[in-house]
Write a protein that holds these residues in place. Structure first.
Motif, short mmCIF file in Angstrom:
data_model
loop_
_atom_site.label_atom_id
_atom_site.label_comp_id
_atom_site.label_asym_id
_atom_site.label_seq_id
_atom_site.Cartn_x
_atom_site.Cartn_y
_atom_site.Cartn_z
N HIS A 194 13.49 2.21 2.71
CA HIS A 194 14.34 1.59 1.69
C HIS A 194 13.51 1.06 0.53
O HIS A 194 13.91 1.17 -0.63
N ILE A 195 12.35 0.47 0.83
CA ILE A 195 11.47 -0.03 -0.23
C ILE A 195 11.05 1.10 -1.15
O ILE A 195 11.14 1.02 -2.37
N ASN A 196 10.60 2.21 -0.56
CA ASN A 196 10.13 3.33 -1.37
C ASN A 196 11.28 4.05 -2.07
O ASN A 196 11.12 4.53 -3.19
N ASN A 197 12.44 4.13 -1.42
CA ASN A 197 13.58 4.78 -2.07
C ASN A 197 14.04 3.98 -3.29
O ASN A 197 14.38 4.57 -4.33
N CYS A 198 14.05 2.66 -3.18
CA CYS A 198 14.38 1.82 -4.34
C CYS A 198 13.42 2.08 -5.49
O CYS A 198 13.83 2.24 -6.65
N ALA A 199 12.13 2.11 -5.16
CA ALA A 199 11.11 2.32 -6.18
C ALA A 199 11.23 3.71 -6.79
O ALA A 199 11.17 3.87 -8.02
N ARG A 200 11.38 4.72 -5.95
CA ARG A 200 11.48 6.09 -6.47
C ARG A 200 12.70 6.23 -7.38
O ARG A 200 12.61 6.85 -8.46
N VAL A 215 9.67 -4.64 -5.63
CA VAL A 215 10.84 -4.44 -4.77
C VAL A 215 11.10 -5.76 -4.02
O VAL A 215 10.26 -6.23 -3.27
N SER A 216 12.27 -6.33 -4.27
CA SER A 216 12.69 -7.56 -3.59
C SER A 216 13.47 -7.19 -2.33
O SER A 216 14.31 -6.29 -2.36
N ARG A 217 13.17 -7.91 -1.25
CA ARG A 217 13.93 -7.71 -0.03
C ARG A 217 14.47 -9.05 0.46
O ARG A 217 13.73 -10.01 0.61
N TRP A 218 15.78 -9.08 0.70
CA TRP A 218 16.42 -10.24 1.30
C TRP A 218 16.77 -9.88 2.73
O TRP A 218 17.60 -9.02 2.99
N GLY A 263 0.81 -1.21 0.00
CA GLY A 263 0.00 0.00 0.00
C GLY A 263 0.85 1.26 0.00
O GLY A 263 0.52 2.25 -0.66
N ARG A 264 1.94 1.24 0.73
CA ARG A 264 2.85 2.39 0.76
C ARG A 264 3.51 2.59 -0.60
O ARG A 264 3.70 3.73 -1.05
N LEU A 265 3.85 1.48 -1.25
CA LEU A 265 4.47 1.57 -2.57
C LEU A 265 3.49 2.14 -3.58
O LEU A 265 3.84 3.02 -4.39
N LEU A 266 2.24 1.68 -3.55
CA LEU A 266 1.23 2.20 -4.46
C LEU A 266 0.96 3.67 -4.18
O LEU A 266 0.77 4.48 -5.10
N HIS A 267 0.95 4.04 -2.90
CA HIS A 267 0.73 5.44 -2.54
C HIS A 267 1.84 6.33 -3.11
O HIS A 267 1.59 7.43 -3.61
N LEU A 268 3.09 5.84 -3.06
CA LEU A 268 4.21 6.58 -3.65
C LEU A 268 3.98 6.77 -5.14
O LEU A 268 4.20 7.87 -5.67
N MET A 269 3.53 5.73 -5.83
CA MET A 269 3.31 5.83 -7.27
C MET A 269 2.19 6.81 -7.59
O MET A 269 2.22 7.50 -8.61
#
Length: 330
Positions: free
Chosen positions: A278-284, A262-265, A244-250
């Protein structure tokens, strides 16, 4: 380097080489420098019913005085079953202190999976459980775009009254971000229909490193010209609220016809709210790199537009323009 450290390092390298030789493609290197590895274990190589990913990080003291730091990743593994398996692995370590135990761990897990496959149990569930779901988030904003369920199946029911583009779109990969041994990497693809979303996911999961990620969070936005609406959705993949946070960023960036995964290990250390940054920064970063974003000023203005559009989804007719609909993958 102390003599003991040199000895541990040599023993680790020998064990890593042996594991790679024994298990071949099942053995995956996540981070060679940090000595993080993953192995996909199943009850049957040819026709697997039960599968589990064992992710391990080898500390400097292993195998002499410390065990591997491990994580068990499987959608169906939870509760008492997870505790029992963890206890079995820890018991193996206690019985073999000072020895290399990765092979023993893998074969123990395989035995458990084989036992499960011989029982009359239903297939594994879809939903994963995040290792950090009990960590308090930095905020608890409820997004209008959040779907009712975070569980998504990949068997799309395509019923759109428009031409479907079935060609696999190109996929770009962003620069990884690493923090406290957790690694985040974004993947981006242009999409114009839900079927392409499925195709992109399937293609990404062909990569064994991406398939072995602790979480693969994704979101997409597709603009429907004929209906003047956005077709959009997101998936947490066990990382609560991350989709939801990722979609909100988009939405804030006002991007369209694009999908971001966004893949996270997970590296064994809880990051708390930092993981969402970090998830949103990668996407942005990858959206900016591939020229999907407006200038920062235009993006800020578009936030107001998206808020208006979201209200249309709640039955408001006072704000004409583009509406937003959440498309749930069934």
């Amino acid at each position: 380097m102390a003599e003991g450290d040199a000895g541990s390092d040599q023993r680790q390298n020998e064990e890593i080489e042996a594991m790679a030789a024994i298990y071949g493609e099942e053995w995956c290197v996540i981070d060679d420098c940090a000595k993080i590895f993953c192995i996909r274990i199943s009850d049957d190589i040819d026709d697997p019913k039960w599968t589990l990913c064992l992710q391990v990080m080898l500390p400097d003291e292993y195998p002499g005085t410390a065990p591997p730091i491990y994580q068990l990743n499987a959608p169906w593994l939870k509760g008492q079953e997870r505790a029992d398996l963890s206890n079995s692995l820890e018991e193996i370590y206690i019985q073999n202190i000072g020895e290399s135990i990765l092979y023993l761990w893998v074969e123990k897990i395989r035995d458990v999976l084989i036992q499960k496959s011989q029982m009359t149990e239903p297939g594994p569930e879809v939903k994963k459980k995040t290792e950090e779901e009990d960590v308090e988030c930095e905020d608890d904003i409820i997004l209008a775009c959040q779907p009712e369920s975070s569980v998504k199946a990949l068997d799309f029911d395509i019923s759109e009254n428009r031409t479907e583009v079935e060609e696999l779109p190109p996929i770009d990969h962003g620069i990884p971000i690493t923090d406290r041994r957790s690694t985040f990497q974004a993947h981006l693809a242009p999409v114009v229909c839900p079927k392409q979303v499925k195709m992109v996911l399937s293609k990404l999961y062909e990569n064994k490193k991406i398939a072995s990620a602790t979480h693969n969070i994704y979101a997409y936005r597709i603009y429907c010209e004929d209906k003047q609406t956005f077709l959009q959705d997101c998936e947490d993949d066990g990382e609560t609220a991350a989709g939801g946070r990722l979609l909100h960023l988009m939405e804030i960036l006002n991007v369209k016809n694009v999908m971001v995964v966004v893949s996270r290990w997970y590296g064994g250390i809880l990051l708390g709210p930092d993981r969402f940054k970090h998830i949103n920064n990668c996407a942005r970063n990858i959206l900016v790199e591939k020229n999907y974003t407006n200038s920062p000023e235009e993006s800020s203005k578009s936030l107001g537009k998206n808020k208006k559009c979201s209200s249309l989804n709640n039955g408001s007719s006072e704000n004409p323009g583009v509406s937003i609909c959440s498309y749930v993958l069934r």
